[in-house]
Scaffold this motif. Structure first.
Motif, PDB file in Angstrom:
ATOM      1  N   VAL A  29       1.019  -1.284   0.121  1.00 34.15           N
ATOM      2  CA  VAL A  29       0.056  -0.060   0.036  1.00 34.15           C
ATOM      3  C   VAL A  29       0.811   1.195  -0.010  1.00 34.15           C
ATOM      4  O   VAL A  29       1.704   1.419   1.193  1.00 34.15           O
ATOM      5  CB  VAL A  29      -1.101  -0.049   1.124  1.00 34.15           C
ATOM      6  CG1 VAL A  29      -1.643   1.358   1.400  1.00 34.15           C
ATOM      7  CG2 VAL A  29      -1.914  -0.905   1.116  1.00 34.15           C
ATOM      8  N   PRO A  30       0.919   1.886  -0.792  1.00 33.74           N
ATOM      9  CA  PRO A  30       1.578   3.359  -1.072  1.00 33.74           C
ATOM     10  C   PRO A  30       0.660   4.524  -0.130  1.00 33.74           C
ATOM     11  O   PRO A  30      -0.265   4.256  -0.542  1.00 33.74           O
ATOM     12  CB  PRO A  30       1.583   3.654  -2.511  1.00 33.74           C
ATOM     13  CG  PRO A  30       0.308   3.075  -3.134  1.00 33.74           C
ATOM     14  CD  PRO A  30       0.197   1.860  -2.346  1.00 33.74           C
ATOM     15  N   VAL A  31       1.489   5.216   0.657  1.00 31.25           N
ATOM     16  CA  VAL A  31       0.737   6.424   1.100  1.00 31.25           C
ATOM     17  C   VAL A  31       1.590   7.777   1.005  1.00 31.25           C
ATOM     18  O   VAL A  31       2.769   7.405   0.670  1.00 31.25           O
ATOM     19  CB  VAL A  31       0.596   5.974   2.871  1.00 31.25           C
ATOM     20  CG1 VAL A  31      -0.318   4.558   2.787  1.00 31.25           C
ATOM     21  CG2 VAL A  31       2.057   5.838   3.496  1.00 31.25           C
ATOM     22  N   THR A  32       1.054   8.563   1.567  1.00 33.19           N
ATOM     23  CA  THR A  32       1.786   9.970   1.375  1.00 33.19           C
ATOM     24  C   THR A  32       2.161  10.157   3.099  1.00 33.19           C
ATOM     25  O   THR A  32       1.149  10.408   3.806  1.00 33.19           O
ATOM     26  CB  THR A  32       0.967  10.993   1.040  1.00 33.19           C
ATOM     27  OG1 THR A  32       0.636  10.812  -0.552  1.00 33.19           O
ATOM     28  CG2 THR A  32       1.688  12.338   0.922  1.00 33.19           C
ATOM     29  N   PHE A  33       3.346  10.283   3.622  1.00 34.59           N
ATOM     30  CA  PHE A  33       3.663  10.593   4.750  1.00 34.59           C
ATOM     31  C   PHE A  33       3.641  12.033   4.866  1.00 34.59           C
ATOM     32  O   PHE A  33       4.239  12.777   4.359  1.00 34.59           O
ATOM     33  CB  PHE A  33       5.065   9.841   5.196  1.00 34.59           C
ATOM     34  CG  PHE A  33       5.101   8.323   5.431  1.00 34.59           C
ATOM     35  CD1 PHE A  33       4.701   8.007   6.698  1.00 34.59           C
ATOM     36  CD2 PHE A  33       5.032   7.526   4.375  1.00 34.59           C
ATOM     37  CE1 PHE A  33       4.685   6.428   6.825  1.00 34.59           C
ATOM     38  CE2 PHE A  33       4.935   6.299   4.584  1.00 34.59           C
ATOM     39  CZ  PHE A  33       4.915   5.912   5.817  1.00 34.59           C
ATOM     40  N   VAL A 119      -1.169  10.548  -2.485  1.00 36.25           N
ATOM     41  CA  VAL A 119      -2.025  11.883  -2.870  1.00 36.25           C
ATOM     42  C   VAL A 119      -1.612  12.183  -4.214  1.00 36.25           C
ATOM     43  O   VAL A 119      -2.702  12.729  -4.758  1.00 36.25           O
ATOM     44  CB  VAL A 119      -1.778  12.877  -1.687  1.00 36.25           C
ATOM     45  CG1 VAL A 119      -2.430  14.289  -2.091  1.00 36.25           C
ATOM     46  CG2 VAL A 119      -2.172  12.284  -0.326  1.00 36.25           C
ATOM     47  N   SER A 120      -0.563  12.459  -4.594  1.00 36.79           N
ATOM     48  CA  SER A 120      -0.367  13.185  -5.945  1.00 36.79           C
ATOM     49  C   SER A 120      -0.845  12.517  -6.817  1.00 36.79           C
ATOM     50  O   SER A 120      -1.453  12.636  -7.800  1.00 36.79           O
ATOM     51  CB  SER A 120       1.218  13.179  -6.201  1.00 36.79           C
ATOM     52  OG  SER A 120       1.738  14.279  -5.368  1.00 36.79           O
ATOM     53  N   ALA A 121      -0.852  10.952  -7.028  1.00 39.81           N
ATOM     54  CA  ALA A 121      -1.493   9.874  -8.028  1.00 39.81           C
ATOM     55  C   ALA A 121      -3.048  10.359  -8.000  1.00 39.81           C
ATOM     56  O   ALA A 121      -3.453  10.174  -9.018  1.00 39.81           O
ATOM     57  CB  ALA A 121      -0.928   8.571  -7.730  1.00 39.81           C
ATOM     58  N   LEU A 122      -3.703  10.374  -7.038  1.00 39.02           N
ATOM     59  CA  LEU A 122      -5.182  10.600  -7.096  1.00 39.02           C
ATOM     60  C   LEU A 122      -5.315  12.135  -7.428  1.00 39.02           C
ATOM     61  O   LEU A 122      -6.149  12.104  -8.368  1.00 39.02           O
ATOM     62  CB  LEU A 122      -5.898  10.461  -5.453  1.00 39.02           C
ATOM     63  CG  LEU A 122      -7.198  10.454  -5.688  1.00 39.02           C
ATOM     64  CD1 LEU A 122      -7.620   9.094  -6.319  1.00 39.02           C
ATOM     65  CD2 LEU A 122      -7.752  10.401  -4.072  1.00 39.02           C
TER      66      LEU A 122
END
Length: 133
Positions: A29-33, A119-122
């Motif tokens: 799961v990729p996330v934005t920290f 976030v950037s991908a979305l």
């Protein structure tokens, strides 16, 4: 779906940050920290070489939800396309219950057909934001 991780620790409680990173890696799961610079400098070893596939943003002070288990369950039920889910990896040991719920939350959201992106991908996908309750 975006999942963000409040990394104000990165880590004032580095044991939680490591556990979050391990769980995210295990579930791919990729996330934005969102990191606090002073904490990153103090505990760089916690995140060094572990943020590949993730993003990092700047964090400001926020309050935690009072009921981490209920918050995780509500997230699975209430999430809508474009939602940003903010997770916390800092606090008293009683908050460990939220971290232990992370795999169930990921599984519950995937079962509902959600995928995880930064976030950037979305934002690049043009999906409108929906606030998380």
């Amino acid at each position: 779906m975006r999942v963000t991780q409040d990394g104000r620790t990165a880590g004032s409680a580095p044991q939680w940050t490591s556990m979050v990173l391990d769980t995210l890696a295990r579930h791919r799961v990729p996330v934005t920290f969102f990191l606090v610079g002073a904490q990153v400098r103090r505990h760089a070893d916690v995140v060094r070489d572990r943020l590949a596939g993730h993003e990092a943003g700047n964090h400001v002070e926020r309050e935690f939800p009072d009921d981490p288990v209920g918050h995780s369950r509500r997230t699975v039920v209430d999430v809508r396309p474009g939602t940003i889910v903010l997770g916390h990896d800092v606090g008293a040991a009683r908050r460990l219950v939220a971290l232990r719920c992370l795999p169930d939350m990921i599984g519950g959201l995937r079962a509902r057909g959600y995928t995880f992106v930064t976030v950037s991908a979305l934002l690049g996908a043009g999906v409108p934001d929906t606030p998380t309750r």
